[in-house]
Enzyme design. Structure first.
Site, short mmCIF file in Angstrom:
data_model
loop_
_atom_site.label_atom_id
_atom_site.label_comp_id
_atom_site.label_asym_id
_atom_site.label_seq_id
_atom_site.Cartn_x
_atom_site.Cartn_y
_atom_site.Cartn_z
N GLN A 13 42.45 -16.53 44.33
CA GLN A 13 42.50 -15.12 43.92
C GLN A 13 43.21 -14.23 44.95
O GLN A 13 43.13 -13.01 44.89
CB GLN A 13 41.08 -14.58 43.70
CG GLN A 13 40.31 -15.25 42.58
CD GLN A 13 39.40 -16.35 43.07
OE1 GLN A 13 39.64 -16.95 44.12
NE2 GLN A 13 38.33 -16.63 42.34
N ASP A 14 43.92 -14.84 45.91
CA ASP A 14 44.58 -14.07 46.96
C ASP A 14 45.84 -13.39 46.41
O ASP A 14 46.79 -14.06 46.02
CB ASP A 14 44.95 -15.01 48.12
CG ASP A 14 45.59 -14.28 49.30
OD1 ASP A 14 45.72 -13.03 49.25
OD2 ASP A 14 45.95 -14.95 50.27
N PRO A 15 45.88 -12.05 46.37
CA PRO A 15 47.07 -11.37 45.86
C PRO A 15 48.25 -11.40 46.82
O PRO A 15 49.39 -11.18 46.43
CB PRO A 15 46.58 -9.94 45.61
CG PRO A 15 45.45 -9.76 46.57
CD PRO A 15 44.79 -11.11 46.70
N HIS A 16 47.97 -11.64 48.11
CA HIS A 16 49.04 -11.71 49.12
C HIS A 16 49.75 -13.05 49.07
O HIS A 16 50.96 -13.13 48.88
CB HIS A 16 48.46 -11.52 50.52
CG HIS A 16 48.76 -10.18 51.11
ND1 HIS A 16 50.03 -9.73 51.33
CD2 HIS A 16 47.94 -9.21 51.59
CE1 HIS A 16 49.98 -8.53 51.88
NE2 HIS A 16 48.72 -8.19 52.04
#
Length: 306
Positions: free
Chosen positions: A252-255
Site C-alpha cells: 500500500q506504499d504510495p511512494h
C-alpha cells in the site's frame, strides 16, 4: 568543503570488540528525508532479549544525516542557500568519516535504511562493497523516477518559484512557500485505503495539521535534501552490491509500490530477499516492523556468528 562540522547521533546496545579493540557488531540506522537519529525508535519493539535486534547482541549507531537539521545542514550552518549542494554519496561519506573518526569503525555488521535511508544504505553497499555484511532497506528504491521524480520536481518548483528564496533569509513569503511545499507530500504517506477511510472533514483537519507541523522544518534544508533525492539513481550499479540484502516493501506504499521498486530491485541484486508488508500505514509501515518479526529474525540468523 566544510570543516569541523556538527554531527548529531545516538548509540544503543552493547558493543563487542575484537582483539584490537575495534567494535565488530555495529549496525548503522539511516533515517528518512529530513529525519534525525531518533528515527531509530522504529526498531524499538524488536530490541528485547532474544528478539530480532537484541540489544545485548548488537551496537546501534544512528546518525542525523548530512543536510538534516541538528547535523551539518543549510540551517544549522547558517549558510542557507549558500550551502554546498550534496548528493546521496556525500551523505554516505559524511557518515563513514564520522564512524571512523568517532568510533574507529571501518566495517559494520549491517545497515538499516528507511526511505531515503535506503538510498544511503544502497549507495554505501555499491560504493564500498566490503563495508557492511548486510543491508536492510525499507520502503525505498534504487532510483527516483516516474511519479516520485515528478513529486520531487514539484516540491522544487514550489520553493524556487518564490523570489524570496534567493535572498537566503526567512521571510513571511518563504514560510508560506515552505508550508505549500510540505503539503505536496501529504498524499504520499498513509495508504490510499487509510485516506479513503477518513471523512472529508477529518482529511481536511489532518491536512491542515500536517502543514502546520511541517513549519518546524527549514525551507533550505528541505530544498537541498529534496534535490539530493530527486537525482538518486543507482540502477546500473546494483551488480556491485556484495552485502546480503533484505528489501522490505509495502503493497500500500504510495511512494515506492513493490511492483515498481522493491520487486525489480530484488531481481537485480543477486543475494537479496524480499518481504512485502501489508499495512495501511503505507509508506510509514516501518512503524509496524513487529508484524514481520519472524521474517526479520530469520534474516538476522545469518549473522549470529559474525
Amino acid at each position: 568543503m566544510l570543516d569541523d562540522v556538527k554531527v548529531e547521533y545516538m548509540t544503543f546496545g552493547t558493543p563487542i570488540f575484537d582483539e584490537n579493540g575495534v567494535i565488530i557488531n555495529a549496525i548503522v540506522y539511516c533515517h528518512g528525508s529530513l529525519g534525525k537519529y531518533s528515527s531509530m525508535k522504529k526498531i524499538a519493539p524488536l530490541v528485547g532479549n532474544g528478539d530480532v535486534f537484541d540489544e545485548n547482541k548488537y551496537f546501534f549507531i544512528s546518525i542525523t544525516a548530512l543536510g538534516s537539521p541538528s547535523s551539518c545542514s543549510p540551517s544549522t550552518t547558517g549558510l542557507n542557500n549558500k550551502f554546498p549542494r550534496y548528493t546521496i554519496l556525500d551523505v554516505v561519506n559524511f557518515q563513514k568519516q564520522f564512524l571512523k573518526e568517532k568510533f574507529n569503525i571501518e566495517h559494520v555488521l549491517g545497515i538499516i535504511g528507511n526511505s531515503m535511508g535506503g538510498f544511503v544504505g544502497l549507495t554505501s553497499a555499491i560504493k564500498y562493497p566490503d563495508f557492511a555484511d548486510f543491508l536492510i532497506t525499507g520502503v525505498s528504491s534504487y532510483k527516483v523516477a516516474g511519479h516520485d521524480f515528478i513529486l520531487s520536481k514539484f516540491v522544487d518548483e514550489i520553493i524556487t518559484s518564490d523570489p524570496d528564496y534567493a535572498k537566503g533569509e526567512l521571510t513571511y513569503s518563504l514560510i508560506r512557500t515552505l508550508r505549500l511545499a510540505n503539503l505536496a507530500e501529504f498524499n504520499f504517506g498513509l495508504s490510499k485505503e487509510s485516506l479513503r477511510a477518513m471523512s472529508n472533514v477529518e482529511l481536511a483537519a489532518e491536512f491542515e495539521n500536517f502543514g502546520n507541523e511541517m513549519l518546524e522544518t527549514d525551507i533550505y534544508d528541505l530544498k537541498y535534501c529534496n534535490e539530493s533525492c530527486m537525482n538518486f539513481n543507482v540502477e546500473n550499479d546494483l551488480d556491485k552490491v556484495k552485502s546480503k540484502v533484505l528489501i522490505i516493501s509495502c503493497k500500500q506504499d504510495p511512494h515506492f509500490p513493490p511492483e515498481l521498486d522493491g520487486i525489480p530491485m530484488s531481481e537485480m541484486i543477486d543475494d537479496s530477499q524480499l518481504i512485502v508488508m501489508d499495512s495501511k500505514l503505507g509508506h510509514l509501515c516501518f512503524n509496524e516492523l513487529e508484524s514481520i518479526r519472524n521474517e526479520l529474525k530469520e534474516f538476522m540468523e545469518n549473522f549470529d556468528d559474525c
